[in-house]
Each structure stands twice: as structure tokens, then as C-alpha cells.
Design an enzyme around this catalytic site. Structure first.
Site, PDB file in Angstrom:
ATOM      1  CG  HIS A 223      -1.793   1.342   1.345  1.00  0.00           C
ATOM      2  ND1 HIS A 223      -1.293   2.404   2.391  1.00  0.00           N
ATOM      3  CD2 HIS A 223      -2.797   2.032   0.649  1.00  0.00           C
ATOM      4  CE1 HIS A 223      -2.129   3.162   2.303  1.00  0.00           C
ATOM      5  NE2 HIS A 223      -2.934   2.998   1.276  1.00  0.00           N
ATOM      6  CB  SER A 224       0.711   4.353   0.520  1.00  0.00           C
ATOM      7  OG  SER A 224       1.021   5.617   0.126  1.00  0.00           O
ATOM      8  CG  MET A 225       6.900   4.644   1.296  1.00  0.00           C
ATOM      9  SD  MET A 225       7.774   4.819   2.903  1.00  0.00           S
ATOM     10  CE  MET A 225       7.752   3.017   3.391  1.00  0.00           C
TER      11      MET A 225
END
Length: 370
Positions: A223-225
Site C-alpha cells: 500500500h502507498s509507499m
């Protein structure tokens, strides 16, 4: 005989006294309803270990050393393993491995659903974050999101943000404001993280060390980073990664991936910008100029990218799967609203329909991971 009587008498008195005492109310030992607990009926074993890390010289004392870069990893094993490939979670900036275990409004998180489905799970705290040691004077500077950052980016988007699709957001559990119990619980679980320096290198090395410790093939869920971590780990250990499941991840750091023809610096990738975006609230993407360099180590790994239509991330989300597909990595692009899940922001694993979303991810894995 007198000896026996004197010896037994205290024991008899003690037994009679115990029988006369009222039974203890064991129900008082249970946590109150305000502290969520969940059934672990399908959880067979748990454990933790630290992946990676290396000794570096102390900046203050010659001949002394610190160990930096170790990554806390928690393992959950179901009572009955039903899938051959464990799932390794790589979370976003400011998040801990705990985000997969519980929502801030007290519901079981994605990890419990996946345990019920029979997956082995590995949940991580990146180096220098949460339960992974931070070495003062050795590791770089830390940063952390403020309350206003959290509200405007993730929880109270309609009131606090200017994102084009902010009015779509409807899945956060509660008003998403400071003082609301759900928001306060969410904020307590936010963590500091390394800003700049060698953070990317530490995360990559620890992620590779984790796969080396697991030994068997795995599925990476990011997720994300965490997408940046998952791609470089898969690039380093392509034969060990059976699938890349990504959720609103950050743009790809191209220089650290293996391209053919090789890419040593950003200027080696000639790019062009699309003339128009895919739809309202979305930005045109920057893609490679043809002929495109290929991500040779990732080709052949099934990949999917999920996005919600209620947060800031949607503005650029189509660009990552377009880039991957152009580079030869077949990647499905899934808009959650097309599957009946409307109004999700960036922290969708915390939102009201989180159970429905992890079910969709599981369905994709069952279909695409051979």
C-alpha cells in the site's frame, strides 16, 4: 500419631477455609468492550523476528558499532494452511504492521480475513519505525503527519481538502475529526518514519533479507509507499515473487529497477506526457517514449493495482499500471467503484467496507496466482 495430627491439621484448616470463600468473579478479567478483541479460532501459531540489518561504526566512539536497518516482522500461521504462497505486507508511510490487524473503529482487519482463508502472513514495521529500532545519530531525520495532515488527506476529506474527487468520499467510519473516538484511536497508531537519507536502501535491503529468510515463494501486498518497496524487492528476487498486489501506491522509482536497455539515471528514460487524462479529477500521465525500456525482472509476475474514487491518490493512480504495462509487466487496473465499492479514500483497509475490499483482493489472487 501426635506428629501426624499436627502435620495434617493446618492443611485441613486451609482446605476448609478455601471452601468457605466465595468463588472469584473471573468475568472481571475480561477486557472491557472499549478494548476490542477478536476470535483467533483459525490462527494456529504466531511469532516474530527481525529481518536484515548490518553493523555500522559508531559516530561517537571509535571501535564501537551499532546495528541499523533491522525490520520487525510478525508472522501469523493459520491452523489449516490452504494456500502455498504466504502474503508479505509492505505498508505506507507512517503505518505499522498493526494496520492489517485492526480498524480504528474496532473491527478485525485484513489479516484476520486472510487467516480465515488459510494464508500465512508476514507483517512488517520498516527499519527505524515502530518496533524496529531507530539508531540516534546514525539513522536519518524523522518526520510525522500532523492532525491537519491526517484529516485533510485521509479522514475528513470533504471539509479539509481541495482534491477534485473529495465529495465522493463516504467510507471513513465517523466524522474523521480530532476528538472523535475513532479518529483519536487512528491517530494514536500513526508512526514516525525516516525522511530521506538511506531510507529507501534500508527498506529494500530489509525486504530482500525477509524474502531470503522466508525462502519459499510469496505474494507481495503493498500500500502507498510500500509499492516502492515491493517493486525493488521483486526486482531483486523475481523468482520468489508469485504476484504483486498493490493498492494506491506511489510512483515508481525507476533508477533502482532493472530495465532493458539499462537505466542508470532518470535522463536515460525518455518520456512523453499524455494529451488528456482518463476522466474527471484525474491527471494526464507521463509515460515512456517508444520504444519503451522493459522491466525485465518483473515481466511474468502477475500484478494488479487497486484505487478508490474518494481520495487524493486517484488523480495519478492510472499512471503506475500504464507505466508497468508499457514496460512489459502485465498489470490489471481496478477501480473499486466498478466492483461496487464506492467512495473509498487512501486508507481503505480502515474504512467501513474494508471487509468487502479484502475479499476482492483475495478473489484476484485466487484467480491469477498459479
Amino acid at each position: 500419631m501426635k506428629f501426624q495430627t499436627s502435620f495434617l491439621a493446618p492443611a485441613i484448616v486451609a482446605l476448609l477455609s478455601a471452601a468457605a470463600m466465595p468463588a472469584a468473579d473471573l468475568s472481571k478479567a475480561m477486557p472491557p468492550a472499549s478494548i476490542p478483541t477478536f476470535s483467533a479460532e483459525n490462527l494456529g501459531r504466531i511469532g516474530y523476528f527481525y529481518a536484515g540489518g548490518k553493523y555500522v561504526p559508531s559516530p561517537k566512539k571509535e571501535g564501537d558499532f551499532f546495528l541499523k536497518g533491522a525490520m520487525y516482522t510478525e508472522i501469523w500461521v493459520p491452523k489449516k494452511i490452504k494456500h502455498p504462497y504466504p502474503i508479505v505486507f509492505f505498508g505506507g508511510a507512517g503505518q505499522l504492521g498493526t494496520v492489517w490487524q485492526q480498524t480504528p473503529d474496532g473491527r478485525p482487519g485484513w489479516a484476520y480475513y486472510l487467516i480465515d482463508q488459510g494464508y500465512v502472513l508476514y507483517m512488517t514495521d520498516y527499519p527505524s519505525r515502530g518496533r524496529s529500532p531507530y539508531v540516534p545519530g546514525v539513522d536519518g531525520p524523522l518526520t510525522m503527519r500532523s492532525v491537519n495532515d491526517l484529516e485533510s488527506q485521509w479522514t475528513n476529506i470533504k471539509e479539509k481538502s481541495t482534491f477534485p474527487l473529495k465529495d465522493n468520499h463516504k467510507q471513513w467510519p465517523g466524522p474523521g475529526k480530532m476528538g472523535d473516538p475513532v479518529f483519536d484511536t487512528f491517530t494514536r497508531g500513526q508512526s514516525q518514519w525516516l525522511q530521506g537519507g538511506d531510507a529507501n536502501e534500508l527498506n529494500r535491503d530489509a525486504g530482500v533479507a525477509l524474502l531470503d529468510a522466508i525462502k519459499s515463494p510469496v505474494i507481495l501486498l503493498a500500500h502507498s509507499m510500500g509499492g516502492g518497496v515491493a517493486w525493488v524487492v521483486a526486482d531483486a528476487r523475481p523468482k520468489q515473487v508469485k504476484a504483486l498486489v498493490t493498492v494506491e501506491t506511489n510512483p515508481i522509482n525507476n533508477v533502482v529497477l532493472t530495465y532493458d536497455p539499462p537505466v542508470a539515471k532518470p535522463a536515460d528514460l525518455k518520456t512523453v506526457k499524455e494529451a488528456k487524462s482518463d476522466g474527471p479529477g484525474e491527471n494526464p500521465c507521463t509515460l515512456q517514449a517508444e520504444p519503451a525500456h522493459k522491466l525485465v525482472n518483473l515481466i511474468g509476475i502477475p500484478s494488479v493495482y487497486y484505487t478508490g474514487n474518494g481520495g487524493y491518490h486517484r488523480q495519478n493512480d492510472s499512471c503506475v499500471p500504464k507505466w508497468l504495462n508499457q514496460a512489459g509487466v502485465k498489470t490489471d487496473y481496478v477501480k473499486l467503484e466498478d466492483l461496487g465499492q464506492n467512495g473509498n479514500g487512501h486508507e481503505m483497509f480502515f474504512e467501513k467496507n474494508s471487509d468487502a475490499i479484502i475479499k476482492l483482493l483475495d478473489e484476484w489472487m485466487r484467480k491469477n496466482v498459479k
